[in-house]
Design a protein around this motif. Sequence first.
Motif, PDB file in Angstrom:
ATOM      1  N   VAL A  13       0.831  -1.226  -0.022  1.00 52.94           N
ATOM      2  CA  VAL A  13       0.020   0.144   0.049  1.00 52.94           C
ATOM      3  C   VAL A  13       0.852   1.321   0.018  1.00 52.94           C
ATOM      4  O   VAL A  13       0.734   2.174  -0.655  1.00 52.94           O
ATOM      5  CB  VAL A  13      -0.923  -0.011   1.159  1.00 52.94           C
ATOM      6  CG1 VAL A  13      -1.606   1.290   1.290  1.00 52.94           C
ATOM      7  CG2 VAL A  13      -1.832  -1.316   1.200  1.00 52.94           C
ATOM      8  N   GLN A  14       1.941   1.182   0.714  1.00 58.76           N
ATOM      9  CA  GLN A  14       2.965   2.477   0.968  1.00 58.76           C
ATOM     10  C   GLN A  14       3.642   2.462  -0.429  1.00 58.76           C
ATOM     11  O   GLN A  14       3.963   3.758  -0.873  1.00 58.76           O
ATOM     12  CB  GLN A  14       3.536   2.464   2.321  1.00 58.76           C
ATOM     13  CG  GLN A  14       4.499   1.470   2.548  1.00 58.76           C
ATOM     14  CD  GLN A  14       6.071   1.770   2.492  1.00 58.76           C
ATOM     15  OE1 GLN A  14       6.466   3.008   2.331  1.00 58.76           O
ATOM     16  NE2 GLN A  14       7.034   0.757   2.462  1.00 58.76           N
ATOM     17  N   ILE A  15       3.995   1.588  -0.700  1.00 58.55           N
ATOM     18  CA  ILE A  15       4.923   1.345  -2.031  1.00 58.55           C
ATOM     19  C   ILE A  15       4.090   2.071  -3.073  1.00 58.55           C
ATOM     20  O   ILE A  15       4.740   3.060  -3.756  1.00 58.55           O
ATOM     21  CB  ILE A  15       5.459  -0.145  -2.189  1.00 58.55           C
ATOM     22  CG1 ILE A  15       6.227  -0.566  -1.452  1.00 58.55           C
ATOM     23  CG2 ILE A  15       6.213   0.087  -3.644  1.00 58.55           C
ATOM     24  CD1 ILE A  15       6.377  -2.033  -1.575  1.00 58.55           C
ATOM     25  N   VAL A  16       2.854   1.597  -3.395  1.00 56.46           N
ATOM     26  CA  VAL A  16       1.963   2.237  -4.417  1.00 56.46           C
ATOM     27  C   VAL A  16       1.691   3.656  -4.134  1.00 56.46           C
ATOM     28  O   VAL A  16       1.736   4.585  -5.150  1.00 56.46           O
ATOM     29  CB  VAL A  16       0.634   1.301  -4.732  1.00 56.46           C
ATOM     30  CG1 VAL A  16      -0.179   2.138  -5.477  1.00 56.46           C
ATOM     31  CG2 VAL A  16       1.021   0.027  -5.122  1.00 56.46           C
ATOM     32  N   THR A  17       1.480   3.788  -2.864  1.00 56.48           N
ATOM     33  CA  THR A  17       1.141   5.451  -2.527  1.00 56.48           C
ATOM     34  C   THR A  17       2.313   6.473  -2.997  1.00 56.48           C
ATOM     35  O   THR A  17       2.057   7.389  -3.472  1.00 56.48           O
ATOM     36  CB  THR A  17       0.440   5.549  -1.100  1.00 56.48           C
ATOM     37  OG1 THR A  17      -0.649   4.607  -1.138  1.00 56.48           O
ATOM     38  CG2 THR A  17       0.416   6.782  -0.695  1.00 56.48           C
ATOM     39  N   VAL A  18       3.373   5.953  -2.460  1.00 59.37           N
ATOM     40  CA  VAL A  18       4.678   6.793  -2.659  1.00 59.37           C
ATOM     41  C   VAL A  18       4.860   6.935  -3.969  1.00 59.37           C
ATOM     42  O   VAL A  18       5.298   7.935  -4.558  1.00 59.37           O
ATOM     43  CB  VAL A  18       5.682   6.349  -1.824  1.00 59.37           C
ATOM     44  CG1 VAL A  18       7.020   7.191  -2.062  1.00 59.37           C
ATOM     45  CG2 VAL A  18       5.343   6.386  -0.112  1.00 59.37           C
TER      46      VAL A  18
END
Length: 207
Positions: A13-18
């Motif tokens: 989730v954080q990889i895609v978001t960032v």
Amino acid sequence: MTLSIASSIILLVQIVTVTANLVLTMQGQFHMVYHSPTIRFTFFGAIAFTVSSVIGLFASLRSVDRIVHFTQFQNGEMQLVVYSFFSMVIFGAIYYILPRLVGCEWLSSSMISLHFWGAAYGGTLLVVTLLIGGLMTGAALNDSDNTIFATVMNTSELLNLGRIGAWLLLGVGHLVFGLHFLLMLLRIGQPGGEPTLFAPIGEEAKH
């Protein structure tokens, strides 16, 4: 262990978001990587963050961890996060902040370029040799035919030469940066005004 693996997968989730945040922020302005030292260093660091997150995700899986655990692979992951991500972003911040603190711009775009390529190529070569060396060592350790530990360690011996080359590139890049930084502290730079760029805005259209 299963819970920690699940937690690592949630990091998607954080990889895609960032990554999406970076791409949308840079939308229509990717050409600035060609011009601005700050953006080039920061962009490199952001890419390294995404790559390190993906590698860390896969390395957390049992099938992968059983091979790379207790090898140089983990050092490669650490270098990818600490140097290729964190240090490169900090370098970008320094190139933006220091001229505003001392009242003059960086002396030479060529010195900044040498620093970037030394750091980028050196850091990348170091990470790649550590990751590949870790995979090779891990595979050898899991091979029941290898009974002598010294033989296992010799599987990645050739990669040590690449690692030496990586540290030489990093050393050159950092020496150039250290000299340039000292010149700035002594206010030996260009008069305040236009920022020191790799190339004038609009020049990329010629290439």
